[in-house]
Scaffold this motif. Structure first.
Motif, PDB file in Angstrom:
ATOM      1  N   ILE A 155      52.981 -29.593  30.988  1.00  0.00           N
ATOM      2  CA  ILE A 155      52.073 -30.697  30.639  1.00  0.00           C
ATOM      3  C   ILE A 155      51.323 -31.172  31.888  1.00  0.00           C
ATOM      4  O   ILE A 155      50.107 -31.418  31.852  1.00  0.00           O
ATOM      5  N   THR A 156      52.036 -31.284  33.003  1.00  0.00           N
ATOM      6  CA  THR A 156      51.397 -31.682  34.263  1.00  0.00           C
ATOM      7  C   THR A 156      50.327 -30.681  34.664  1.00  0.00           C
ATOM      8  O   THR A 156      49.221 -31.060  35.085  1.00  0.00           O
ATOM      9  N   ASN A 157      50.622 -29.393  34.515  1.00  0.00           N
ATOM     10  CA  ASN A 157      49.658 -28.350  34.880  1.00  0.00           C
ATOM     11  C   ASN A 157      48.451 -28.331  33.956  1.00  0.00           C
ATOM     12  O   ASN A 157      47.364 -27.909  34.363  1.00  0.00           O
ATOM     13  N   ILE A 158      48.617 -28.786  32.726  1.00  0.00           N
ATOM     14  CA  ILE A 158      47.474 -28.900  31.809  1.00  0.00           C
ATOM     15  C   ILE A 158      46.489 -29.939  32.349  1.00  0.00           C
ATOM     16  O   ILE A 158      45.271 -29.711  32.386  1.00  0.00           O
ATOM     17  N   PHE A 159      47.015 -31.076  32.789  1.00  0.00           N
ATOM     18  CA  PHE A 159      46.145 -32.102  33.374  1.00  0.00           C
ATOM     19  C   PHE A 159      45.534 -31.620  34.693  1.00  0.00           C
ATOM     20  O   PHE A 159      44.382 -31.925  35.001  1.00  0.00           O
ATOM     21  N   SER A 160      46.294 -30.838  35.461  1.00  0.00           N
ATOM     22  CA  SER A 160      45.762 -30.285  36.710  1.00  0.00           C
ATOM     23  C   SER A 160      44.642 -29.292  36.442  1.00  0.00           C
ATOM     24  O   SER A 160      43.691 -29.188  37.221  1.00  0.00           O
ATOM     25  N   ALA A 161      44.750 -28.553  35.322  1.00  0.00           N
ATOM     26  CA  ALA A 161      43.715 -27.581  34.958  1.00  0.00           C
ATOM     27  C   ALA A 161      42.398 -28.274  34.617  1.00  0.00           C
ATOM     28  O   ALA A 161      41.322 -27.689  34.772  1.00  0.00           O
ATOM     29  N   ILE A 162      42.468 -29.512  34.154  1.00  0.00           N
ATOM     30  CA  ILE A 162      41.258 -30.300  33.905  1.00  0.00           C
ATOM     31  C   ILE A 162      40.767 -30.925  35.211  1.00  0.00           C
ATOM     32  O   ILE A 162      39.565 -31.033  35.461  1.00  0.00           O
ATOM     33  N   PHE A 163      41.718 -31.293  36.063  1.00  0.00           N
ATOM     34  CA  PHE A 163      41.385 -31.981  37.313  1.00  0.00           C
ATOM     35  C   PHE A 163      40.551 -31.107  38.244  1.00  0.00           C
ATOM     36  O   PHE A 163      39.570 -31.579  38.832  1.00  0.00           O
ATOM     37  N   ILE A 164      40.909 -29.836  38.396  1.00  0.00           N
ATOM     38  CA  ILE A 164      40.260 -28.967  39.394  1.00  0.00           C
ATOM     39  C   ILE A 164      38.758 -28.826  39.152  1.00  0.00           C
ATOM     40  O   ILE A 164      37.956 -29.059  40.064  1.00  0.00           O
ATOM     41  N   PRO A 165      38.298 -28.450  37.941  1.00  0.00           N
ATOM     42  CA  PRO A 165      36.839 -28.384  37.738  1.00  0.00           C
ATOM     43  C   PRO A 165      36.165 -29.757  37.780  1.00  0.00           C
ATOM     44  O   PRO A 165      34.995 -29.855  38.151  1.00  0.00           O
ATOM     45  N   THR A 166      36.904 -30.808  37.411  1.00  0.00           N
ATOM     46  CA  THR A 166      36.336 -32.161  37.485  1.00  0.00           C
ATOM     47  C   THR A 166      36.024 -32.525  38.936  1.00  0.00           C
ATOM     48  O   THR A 166      34.953 -33.061  39.241  1.00  0.00           O
ATOM     49  N   ARG A 167      36.951 -32.232  39.825  1.00  0.00           N
ATOM     50  CA  ARG A 167      36.736 -32.506  41.254  1.00  0.00           C
ATOM     51  C   ARG A 167      35.532 -31.732  41.789  1.00  0.00           C
ATOM     52  O   ARG A 167      34.690 -32.289  42.501  1.00  0.00           O
ATOM     53  N   SER A 168      35.437 -30.456  41.433  1.00  0.00           N
ATOM     54  CA  SER A 168      34.303 -29.638  41.903  1.00  0.00           C
ATOM     55  C   SER A 168      32.987 -30.186  41.372  1.00  0.00           C
ATOM     56  O   SER A 168      31.983 -30.222  42.091  1.00  0.00           O
ATOM     57  N   ALA A 169      32.980 -30.598  40.109  1.00  0.00           N
ATOM     58  CA  ALA A 169      31.757 -31.121  39.501  1.00  0.00           C
ATOM     59  C   ALA A 169      31.378 -32.488  40.066  1.00  0.00           C
ATOM     60  O   ALA A 169      30.207 -32.886  40.024  1.00  0.00           O
ATOM     61  N   PHE A 170      32.354 -33.215  40.609  1.00  0.00           N
ATOM     62  CA  PHE A 170      32.104 -34.558  41.130  1.00  0.00           C
ATOM     63  C   PHE A 170      31.489 -34.539  42.532  1.00  0.00           C
ATOM     64  O   PHE A 170      30.734 -35.439  42.903  1.00  0.00           O
ATOM     65  N   ILE A 171      31.795 -33.517  43.315  1.00  0.00           N
ATOM     66  CA  ILE A 171      31.352 -33.475  44.711  1.00  0.00           C
ATOM     67  C   ILE A 171      29.837 -33.670  44.858  1.00  0.00           C
ATOM     68  O   ILE A 171      29.394 -34.457  45.705  1.00  0.00           O
ATOM     69  N   PRO A 172      28.983 -32.991  44.045  1.00  0.00           N
ATOM     70  CA  PRO A 172      27.540 -33.208  44.204  1.00  0.00           C
ATOM     71  C   PRO A 172      27.080 -34.621  43.852  1.00  0.00           C
ATOM     72  O   PRO A 172      25.968 -35.005  44.211  1.00  0.00           O
ATOM     73  N   GLN A 173      27.915 -35.395  43.169  1.00  0.00           N
ATOM     74  CA  GLN A 173      27.549 -36.771  42.840  1.00  0.00           C
ATOM     75  C   GLN A 173      27.691 -37.708  44.039  1.00  0.00           C
ATOM     76  O   GLN A 173      27.120 -38.798  44.051  1.00  0.00           O
ATOM     77  N   ILE A 174      28.474 -37.291  45.036  1.00  0.00           N
ATOM     78  CA  ILE A 174      28.689 -38.169  46.191  1.00  0.00           C
ATOM     79  C   ILE A 174      28.191 -37.528  47.491  1.00  0.00           C
ATOM     80  O   ILE A 174      28.462 -38.041  48.580  1.00  0.00           O
TER      81      ILE A 174
END
Length: 402
Positions: free
Chosen positions: A107-126
């Motif tokens: 279950i933790t790794n499922i949330f981590s699997a969402i976290f990784i692309p979210t972090r990459s997609a967030f970088i250009p916003q800042i």
């Protein structure tokens, strides 16, 4: 320097250092605990299966979810959930019920699997466009150095304070990461929003739109091709790396530590080259990027073949160090080109698809090597992969020229 000039990126960077540190000390602790519980070394392989499988399946379907919501808030939410799950894991471990322990890990790794692309997609916003290469360079180097340091520290503190306390510390790392991201205020992204986006279309339709966006982009198709091939090779290389050190050189755990140190030093050296070689205009030009990738994927392949042909352990480490420089340059150029050439409204889906594609390549590469290693020597296999990488570089160059 980006870390001193961009306060928002600095908060994200520090948060991710804590998060990555927590990931690796948790991994070290869980490997030891599961082996203690089962007395079976093969059982520890379940940890890696439970880490990879969500990144293949969950990443693929999570793209529209990532694009619908404010990415800063989503990162905070995912870190906080992983903090709570980490504490729950400690409680469950007292039961010594392997099924429950592995369920919480999954279950933790499922949330981590969402976290990784979210972090990459967030970088250009800042970050501004001219800061993206520096941002990816800093994160890649820091993550690999943190990996080497945290695995060593994790092994040391594990013997003093035990698995339960190490896991509590790892969980707190996620909470610290969430609090640091909470401090981020500015958003430089092209069309980011502070509120959830209206759900004007079905989830499946948005998933198909993301796939079509990748399919219709020559640059993204070439990036996916090279990323997939590179991770296919890395799947085999990670097993070959351990096998050569433990079996061919008989260096034991100390040799593995030296190997990861050489890898970390290679990524540190990478910082010097990436600033000079990866330019913004190249990331926006298919032909220039294709030529760049051909040069460095060829260099990576040749160094790979040479490294695994060495009879000397220290020469092997030297070439492992050098080999990670072109490999890291490819990684930074791939991530940066996606950030440069996608809008915020699609970026989550693109990174999610990329995560699925590369992890599939990794699993296939790992599996194929395990099957063929009984018939082909590591030296021969390394040169076959060298030829595969060079062929991929030429195919990509042709695609980039269309």
């Amino acid at each position: 320097m980006l870390l001193t000039q961009n306060k928002d990126f600095r908060y994200l960077y520090l948060g991710q250092l804590f998060s990555v540190f927590g990931d690796w000390i948790k991994t070290v602790s869980l490997i030891g605990f599961i082996y203690h519980l089962t007395q079976n070394a093969n059982a520890t392989g379940l940890l890696f299966i439970l880490a990879i499988v969500p990144q293949i399946f969950i990443s693929f379907i999570s793209g529209p979810f990532i694009d619908r919501f404010n990415k800063r808030n989503l990162i905070i939410f995912l870190d906080f959930i992983r903090f709570l799950l980490g504490l729950l894991l400690v409680c469950v471990m007292y039961t010594e019920n392997l099924f429950l322990i592995l369920t919480i890990i999954l279950i933790t790794n499922i949330f981590s699997a969402i976290f990784i692309p979210t972090r990459s997609a967030f970088i250009p916003q800042i970050t501004r466009k001219d800061e993206i290469v520096s941002a990816n360079n800093i994160l890649l180097i820091s993550f690999n150095v943190t990996m080497a340091v945290s695995t060593a520290i994790g092994g040391i503190i594990l013997s003093y304070i035990g698995s339960y306390n190490v896991l509590i510390i790892a969980s707190i790392m996620y909470l610290i990461s969430a609090l640091l991201v909470l401090l981020i205020k500015a958003s430089k992204g092209d069309d980011s929003q502070d509120t959830p986006k209206r759900f004007n279309s079905s989830y499946l339709k948005e998933l198909k739109e993301g796939y079509k966006f990748v399919r219709d982009s020559t640059l993204l198709k070439s990036t996916f091709l090279l990323n997939g091939i590179r991770d296919f090779v890395l799947g085999a290389v990670n097993i070959m790396f351990n096998t050569v050190i433990l079996v061919s050189f008989s260096m034991g755990d100390t040799g593995i530590a030296y190997g990861y140190t050489a890898t970390a030093l290679g990524y540190i050296a990478l910082g010097f080259f990436s600033k000079k070689l990866i330019k913004q205009d190249m990331l926006e030009n298919n032909r220039k990027l294709g030529n760049f990738c051909l040069i460095f994927i060829t260099l990576y392949g040749i160094l790979l073949g040479i490294a695994f042909s060495m009879d000397s352990f220290w020469l092997f480490l030297l070439f492992i160090l050098i080999m990670n420089i072109p490999q890291g340059l490819l990684n930074i150029s791939f991530e940066s080109s996606i950030m440069h050439n996608t809008k915020d409204s699609h970026r989550g889906r693109v990174f999610a698809f990329l995560g699925t594609f590369t992890k599939l390549g990794y699993v296939f590469g790992l599996s194929l090597f395990m099957i063929l290693s009984n018939f082909i020597s590591i030296v021969t296999y390394s040169w076959v992969m060298c030829l595969m990488l060079i062929a991929a570089g030429f195919i990509n160059k042709k695609i980039s020229s269309i």
